[in-house]
Each structure stands twice: as structure tokens, then as C-alpha cells.
Design an enzyme around this catalytic site. Sequence first.
Site, mmCIF file in Angstrom:
data_model
loop_
_atom_site.group_PDB
_atom_site.id
_atom_site.type_symbol
_atom_site.label_atom_id
_atom_site.label_comp_id
_atom_site.label_asym_id
_atom_site.label_seq_id
_atom_site.Cartn_x
_atom_site.Cartn_y
_atom_site.Cartn_z
ATOM 1 N N GLY A 133 0.828 -1.190 0.000
ATOM 2 C CA GLY A 133 0.000 0.000 0.000
ATOM 3 C C GLY A 133 0.865 1.243 0.000
ATOM 4 N N GLN A 138 3.323 9.947 0.561
ATOM 5 C CA GLN A 138 4.535 9.188 0.876
ATOM 6 C C GLN A 138 5.625 9.341 -0.170
ATOM 7 O OE1 GLN A 138 2.127 5.436 2.027
ATOM 8 N NE2 GLN A 138 3.990 5.297 3.258
ATOM 9 N N CYS A 195 5.129 0.976 8.516
ATOM 10 C CA CYS A 195 4.882 1.935 7.444
ATOM 11 C C CYS A 195 6.159 2.184 6.666
ATOM 12 C CB CYS A 195 4.356 3.245 8.025
ATOM 13 S SG CYS A 195 3.938 4.500 6.798
ATOM 14 N N LEU A 196 6.034 2.286 5.360
ATOM 15 C CA LEU A 196 7.190 2.575 4.516
ATOM 16 C C LEU A 196 7.785 3.938 4.856
ATOM 17 C CD1 LEU A 196 5.814 1.298 1.084
ATOM 18 C CD2 LEU A 196 7.625 0.252 2.436
ATOM 19 N N HIS A 237 -5.249 2.417 6.786
ATOM 20 C CA HIS A 237 -3.884 2.927 6.940
ATOM 21 C C HIS A 237 -3.567 3.963 5.858
ATOM 22 C CE1 HIS A 237 0.493 2.287 8.026
ATOM 23 N NE2 HIS A 237 0.618 2.809 6.814
ATOM 24 N N GLU A 238 -3.902 3.632 4.612
ATOM 25 C CA GLU A 238 -3.580 4.538 3.496
ATOM 26 C C GLU A 238 -4.456 5.789 3.509
ATOM 27 O OE1 GLU A 238 -0.896 4.043 2.132
ATOM 28 O OE2 GLU A 238 -0.608 1.947 2.708
ATOM 29 N N HIS A 241 -3.189 8.412 5.805
ATOM 30 C CA HIS A 241 -2.103 9.226 5.241
ATOM 31 C C HIS A 241 -2.655 10.481 4.554
ATOM 32 C CE1 HIS A 241 1.673 7.180 5.947
ATOM 33 N NE2 HIS A 241 1.210 6.028 5.493
#
Length: 276
Positions: A133, A138, A195-196, A237-238, A241
Site C-alpha cells: 500500500g 509518501q 509503514c514505509l 492505513h492509506e 495518510h
Amino acid sequence: MGSINRFSQRLLPACLAEKCIINPITSPFRLTPSHRFRPALIPISKPATSNPNPFFTNRVTYSSSSSSTLVANAGWLMGFADKKPVLPEIVQVGDPVLHEPAQEVEPGEIRSDRIQKIIDDMIKVMRDAPGIGLAAPQIGIPLRIIVLEDTKEYISYDRADVTKAQDRRPFDLLVILNPKLKKKGKRTALFFEGCLSADGYRAVVERHLEVEVTGLNHDGKAIKVDASGWQARILQHECDHLDGTIYVDKMVPRTFRTAQNIDLPLAAGCPRLGVR
């Protein structure tokens, strides 16, 4: 968007060979040689690299016919030596773009070269990380765009008992612009997420088990996704963001830890992992 065990770890490309697993979130979701085996919400991103020369910019510019300009991180050498396509780098926590609400994409702009390029880059960055994701902020783009994807291969990197507990099933690539998320029911679950954009860390987050997301696809057509289990967690989660929220803003206190410590017991008084 972007990162629970695989929201606690990140995804492993097929080319990464034997005995590699996803390093416990993520986010939502990279594989590294290990004897431990824990899943993650979003795969772990590659280690961040510093700019060798502060006078060189490390931004890729997404420009349009208008005066506005959007930028995304990229390697400062721009890939001239090997002539490989330059991809944006994943922005790490602390960058203001991750902590402020993103802007909606004008429907009439969705099929423009600029927006299509951003979408293409997001998909490539997510798969390269690898992750399951990613949200536009990001990669430094303050627009309400998310991409997500989970495959049988990615899921196979985790233990069957873990993926069963997470209700994790494969789904095809989803691209959603201007998503609107609606939580359904009252049931929730607690799992580790990563998380990335917070590479190397994990924390327990409580999420709803079912959600409905509406928005526009990459062609600007209306889309509706009814999701449950792990896919519902990724969507939450996305979408977070896009509102300037990262998982640590919602984590259960005293569960934050490095990925290497994912197997250590939770502190006394912390809720048990699983469905509530």
C-alpha cells in the site's frame, strides 16, 4: 499510501532468494534474511540515503499546464549513469507532507499526463519497496491518491496461522483517487502495523474489520470497494495518510518497537492481539 505484521513487515519480491522473509506494517509492507517469521501490514522500505551534496536537489517535479507544481523525492543523480527510470524516494516521518491533509484531485485532471505519471510512479515505488500500500504524500505529493495490492506470493511469505488470524487474502491492484472511507459494524482487531514512511518500526493499532471506500479509479470512473480483514486495514492505513495521520498517531501506548523486537512480549496491561 503506504508499512501489522506485513503491516508490521514489508513484502518480498520474487527475485529475493531463499530464506528471505518480510521483515515485520505495512503500511502497511522488504524481505530480509531472517530466522524470525512475523507478518507486516506494509513492507519495509529501503534504507534512506542522505543527499551527498546539499546544493543538489533530490526532487522529481510533476508539472502541469497550470502554475502549480508538485514535487517528489528522488535520487539526486537522477539515474543518468545507468539510464534507469528515476523513481521518487519514500518520504520519511517528519516531512510536513506526511502530517498535513492532502488535496483532492480535480476529476477533469485525472486522465492528464501529470496525474497518470504520479499514479504510475506510485505503483512502481510500492512494488519496488516492496509494499502492499502507498499514498501519494509518501512520495511527497500532497494529493488524495492511494494504491494497494496483495498477492498470493506476498502472503506466502508469512505463516499460514498468522495470515488466517489477520483474515488476509489476495486482491488485485487498486488505484483510488479522492477516497472516502466509511467504517462498518463495531468489530475491530488489534495487530502490529508498520509503514514505509517509518522504516524499521512497528506498533499495535486497532482497526475496524470492515470498511466501505468510494472514490474514482485511474480513469476517473466511480469505484466502490467493500473490504474486510487485512484489506480493510490497509485501506484505513492509506486513507489516514491522506488526512496527515500516520499509524503512530493511533498506536496503542507502550507497543511501539523496532522491527527486530517484534517477537518480544507486550508490556503488562497491553491488550491482546487479534479480533475483539
